[in-house]
Scaffold this active site. Structure first.
Site, PDB file in Angstrom:
ATOM      1  N   ASP A 356       1.455  15.127   2.893  1.00 45.80           N
ATOM      2  CA  ASP A 356       1.665  13.679   2.892  1.00 45.80           C
ATOM      3  C   ASP A 356       3.208  13.656   2.957  1.00 45.80           C
ATOM      4  OD1 ASP A 356       1.941  11.020   2.641  1.00 45.80           O
ATOM      5  OD2 ASP A 356       0.334  11.073   1.084  1.00 45.80           O
TER       6      ASP A 356
HETATM    7  C1  BGC Z   1       0.964   7.635   2.470  1.00 48.61           C
HETATM    8  C2  BGC Z   1       0.052   8.392   3.785  1.00 48.61           C
HETATM    9  C3  BGC Z   1       0.753   8.239   5.021  1.00 48.61           C
HETATM   10  C4  BGC Z   1       2.017   8.545   4.968  1.00 48.61           C
HETATM   11  C5  BGC Z   1       2.838   8.250   6.502  1.00 48.61           C
HETATM   12  C6  BGC Z   1       2.432   8.071   2.912  1.00 48.61           C
HETATM   13  O1  BGC Z   1       3.126   7.336   1.722  1.00 48.61           O
HETATM   14  O2  BGC Z   1       0.496   8.281   1.317  1.00 48.61           O
HETATM   15  O3  BGC Z   1      -1.289   7.780   3.686  1.00 48.61           O
HETATM   16  O4  BGC Z   1      -0.067   8.530   6.171  1.00 48.61           O
HETATM   17  O5  BGC Z   1       2.817   7.900   4.051  1.00 48.61           O
HETATM   18  O6  BGC Z   1       2.999   6.882   6.497  1.00 48.61           O
END
Ligand code: BGC
Length: 860
Positions: A356
């Site tokens: 993530d």
């Molecule tokens: C989120 C993810 C997301 C990523 C990219 C993170 O803060 O938890 O679900 O895909 O950001 O935007």
């Protein structure tokens, strides 16, 4: 009555057998990290000083011969304190082997672009192993001449906001690099795309064809915009009713969530984009999501939280995203148990694990299974990386083996070949960090996907109460009360990432799980247009705060329809004191008071709710003037039309709750854990174990307001004629494993043991009849719950099957639900495998988790 034929959703990609590749899978002997040599370094010296050098990295002059032994000894610092990495415990096998040769027609060799056709009772288990093998062969060949730095570049994002997409990897040789883009409900941060109903709405349909159709349409839009990797679906479990991101996912039952994940991924990848199963794992609340340890026992992890990810692997998912939190005191992106042992070993996952965003915590994470760091930098725009130069150095000094780096690069490039993205894939036409860039309007990806949005919005609406009020039949007058009926005051995208107090219809939550509305149909617009057909007088009052006025506006009106909502989202945005997670389970904008004010003055008060999750509705649910309750979830850009289809009976409600609506917040088995200081790691102990949601209510004998799986129709159904038959397995290679299981043996400890095709092949067929005993055409969702013998330690009832049928008045239809051996198994912690519990297994079939109509016994 469907306003459109269901047939279009059945016109999904037809099944095609992939060419049976003769490619052999390269095997590389267990690497040097499979040794008892302690590996060392200290995070303090990693990543923080080396600058990112991925995008413009030189591709020449790198030593390719590295020593793989290291004699340095010390500890790795993690946020939870020093931990030794159990590197030596995992026998590193870079390229998992398929578990079984294909056995058509049960295990057809499947190319992800041509999945098996969708079925309400799936019996085909696609085998993606040959397609992975072919992709691996190409990837291995591509990287064979790459330098260490080039391979590292494949694994390292270019850094936050340094590309067109929310995540980007640089071009390397003939590999063009990747665009990774949110979200689970559409293409984020661009224009000319569709806003699909949220995951929670999709789960509420309990309809595999609609799940697949939505996945396919989102996949097609991603492909048209040149996105290589879609960052969805999201399949965290909704363990906590207040969990801020629950609406992105598929509800509080692992089986339902697993089926939704499976169909969504088959659809997305049939559309051409690589799908990402996220957030792996136990990311169940937003509060302190980067500083909480979810402490989960092994059985609960396998049976509840990992199950949807396992189904994702069975759908051939290309990528998995590890989550921000810690799992049993180790960060999820640095967790040997969950990444290497469960995901790669047990599930035999052959794609790549990405972090993530800024969830990578260590330069040694590759050793524990992480393949790609996103967006590349240690923290957003830090200019430093745990991978990049640090990874290059660690491979060159032998701390991380060359085989592991090869494996990382191979997995990433294989996933790209697996989806055939080397064959004329469109250029990227999203510009995530500049909405006004003309690039965002260069490609219109919407097609006629609004039809799917509207249908899922209706099919995912749950009718909770109806005392003859619905469907509306030529009312003389109606009044719409509440801001949730209206268009948002400042337009559909009034807040960035939808992160603000909604001033109109709530059609999605907030955070990265959103996209920009190209348009948004409110209930006010849709109902007013429909009411003109009957020449109904239409009034409205969108002020939530003047209760006296609201009450007065409904006097003498034939039907008063009150709209309320409840919002939540991702923790980087706080709205009205809700830091992602909801601070309570009551409707926003004093919704309870608004409903009571209307019900006090109108004896035909119809309540419509757009909510991210359960609400406590006790203050008014039994009010004699509340004649109907419509649980409309989050409908996407056709939300108003879908609600109108339900209210007027253009769609006979068939949705069912994907979670329990309790009478009191304290009735739920687990609560949000708050508090802690900036330095603390919060411990969140999953003490309820297997007993989440309805499993807890059943076991504790707590009466919910509306149980999991509940939903009314405008017609009625009768169930009859239950039978169960054993499906004799064909005589094939893995018969001994079937026999072993039948005799109480556990699945072996082996690569791909949990996704082994023999374990998931059809084993029992349950059949019964469903009759429409009412007067309207309608759909029903028959559900199958297993009751294990008490000695198994399972909850009283666990969902293990569902299907969907549509029946004409007076007609009877025959229904089947197929069970696999896996469906009957429980996770045996001691033997580390799936096994059939001893004793008699019974089951019930019915209309909800508490409305059983038929029951039987599984033949032993
Ligand atoms: C989120 C993810 C997301 C990523 C990219 C993170 O803060 O938890 O679900 O895909 O950001 O935007």
């Amino acid at each position: 009555m469907a306003p459109w034929s269901l047939s279009f959703v059945l016109l999904l990609a037809s099944y095609a057998v992939a060419s049976n590749s003769s490619a052999t899978i390269s095997t590389v002997s267990a690497s040097a990290i499979n040794s008892s040599t302690p590996v060392t370094s200290s995070t303090a010296s990693l990543g923080s000083t080396s600058s990112m050098s991925t995008a413009n990295m030189s591709t020449s002059g790198v030593a390719t011969s590295v020593s793989t032994t290291s004699s340095m000894t010390s500890y790795l610092a993690t946020e939870t304190g020093p931990l030794t990495l159990p590197i030596s415990q995992y026998s590193f096998t870079p390229f998992p082997t398929p578990t079984l040769a294909p056995e058509p027609p049960i295990f057809p060799a499947t190319d992800p672009l041509y999945p098996p056709p969708v079925s309400a009772d799936p019996v085909v288990v696609p085998d993606f192993a040959p397609a992975w093998a072919a992709a691996y062969t190409k990837a291995i060949s591509m990287i064979s001449n790459f330098t260490i730095q080039q391979k590292v570049n494949i694994t390292t994002g270019v850094g936050w906001a340094n590309g067109l997409c929310v995540g980007n990897t640089p071009p390397v040789g003939d590999f063009p690099g990747l665009c990774l883009q949110d979200s689970p409900l559409g293409v984020r941060d661009t224009d000319f795309v569709t806003s699909f109903p949220a995951g929670i709405t999709t789960a509420s349909t309990w309809n595999r064809a609609l799940m697949r159709a939505r996945g396919l349409a989102i996949g097609q839009e991603n492909r048209m915009k040149g996105v290589n990797v879609a960052l969805g679906p999201m399949m965290n479990m909704g363990r906590i009713a207040q969990g801020g991101r629950n609406w992105e996912g598929f509800g509080a039952d692992p089986f339902l969530s697993g089926e939704a994940a499976y169909e969504t991924i088959l659809g997305l990848q049939a559309g051409g984009v690589q799908a990402t199963a996220k957030h792996y794992i136990n990311n169940e609340q937003e509060w302190k999501r980067t500083q909480e340890s979810s402490n989960v026992d092994d059985r609960t992890q396998h049976e509840i939280y990992a199950h949807p990810f396992m189904r994702s692997v069975m759908a051939g998912v290309s990528s998995v995203m590890c989550s921000y939190n810690l799992v049993n005191d180790t960060y999820a992106c640095n967790n040997n148990k969950t990444l290497n042992d469960i995901m790669k070993r047990e599930f035999g996952f052959q794609g790549f694990i990405q972090s993530d965003w800024a969830a990578t915590m260590d330069s040694l994470s590759p050793v524990t299974g992480l393949d790609m760091t996103m967006p590349g930098d240690v923290t957003f725009s830090s200019g430093t990386s745990y991978f990049g130069q640090n990874l290059t150095d660690m491979v060159m000094n032998g701390t991380i083996s060359m085989q592991r780096l090869d494996d990382m690069a191979t997995r990433i490039i294989s996933a790209w070949y697996f989806l055939h993205q080397d064959e004329g894939y469109p250029n990227v036409t999203v510009s995530s960090f500049n909405f006004y860039s003309p690039l965002n309007r260069e490609v219109n990806a919407q097609s006629d996907h609004y039809l799917i949005v509207r249908e899922i919005g209706a099919a995912g609406t749950v009718l909770l109460k109806n005392e003859g009020a619905l469907p509306l039949y030529k009312p003389k007058s109606i009044v719409l009360v509440g801001s949730d009926a209206a268009p948002p005051v400042s337009g559909p995208n009034e807040y960035s990432d939808q992160g603000g107090d909604p001033t109109g219809i709530l059609a999605m939550g907030w955070g990265s799980g959103t996209d920009n509305f190209t348009y948004l149909v409110s209930p006010y617009e849709a109902i007013q247009a429909r009411a003109r057909v009957d020449q109904t007088s239409v009034f409205w009052n969108f002020n939530d705060w003047n209760l006296a006025n609201a009450g007065n506006s409904v006097i003498d009106i034939e039907a008063a329809i009150v709209f309320v909502n409840s919002d939540s989202g991702e923790g980087y945005i706080t709205v009205d004191g809700n830091a992602g997670d909801r601070k309570n389970l009551t409707a926003w904008h004093q919704g309870d008071e608004l409903i009571l004010a209307v019900a006090a003055q109108n004896n035909n008060t119809i309540v419509v709710i757009n909510s991210v999750g359960p609400l406590i509705i006790e203050p008014w649910v039994d009010h004699p003037n509340v004649t109907a309750i419509v649980w409309a979830n989050l409908g996407g850009n056709e939300a108003g039309n879908s609600i109108t289809d339900i209210l007027y009976g253009a769609w006979n409600p068939s949705g069912k709750l994907p979670y329990t609506i309790a009478k009191s917040p304290m009735d739920y088995p687990a609560q949000l854990v708050t508090g802690g200081t900036a330095a603390d790691i919060l411990s969140i102990n999953y003490t309820e174990g297997l007993f989440i949601d309805y499993r807890w209510f059943d076991a504790q004998n707590i009466t919910p307001r509306y149980e999991f799986g509940f939903g009314l129709s405008y017609t009625t159904f009768e169930y009859s004629n239950l039978a169960i038959t054993t499906i004799l397995p064909a005589d094939y290679a893995q018969m001994d494993l079937v026999q072993n299981w039948e005799n109480g043996g556990a699945t072996p400890i082996a690569e791909g043991s949990t996704t082994a095709l023999w374990l998931h092949m059809p084993a029992y067929k349950v059949t019964f009849n469903v009759k429409n005993t009412g007067t309207l055409y309608g759909g029903e969702i028959p559900q199958l719950y297993i009751h294990h013998p008490p000695s198994a330690g399972e909850p009283p009832s666990v969902l293990k099957g569902f299907t969907n049928v549509e029946v004409s008045p007076g007609q009877t239809t025959s229904v089947s639900i197929t069970l696999s051996r896996y469906d009957l198994s429980i996770w045996d912690v001691v033997r580390q495998g799936w096994a059939k519990p001893g004793g008699t297994i019974t089951f019930s079939v019915g209309a909800s988790s508490r409305d059983f109509r038929l029951s039987g016994t599984v033949p032993s």
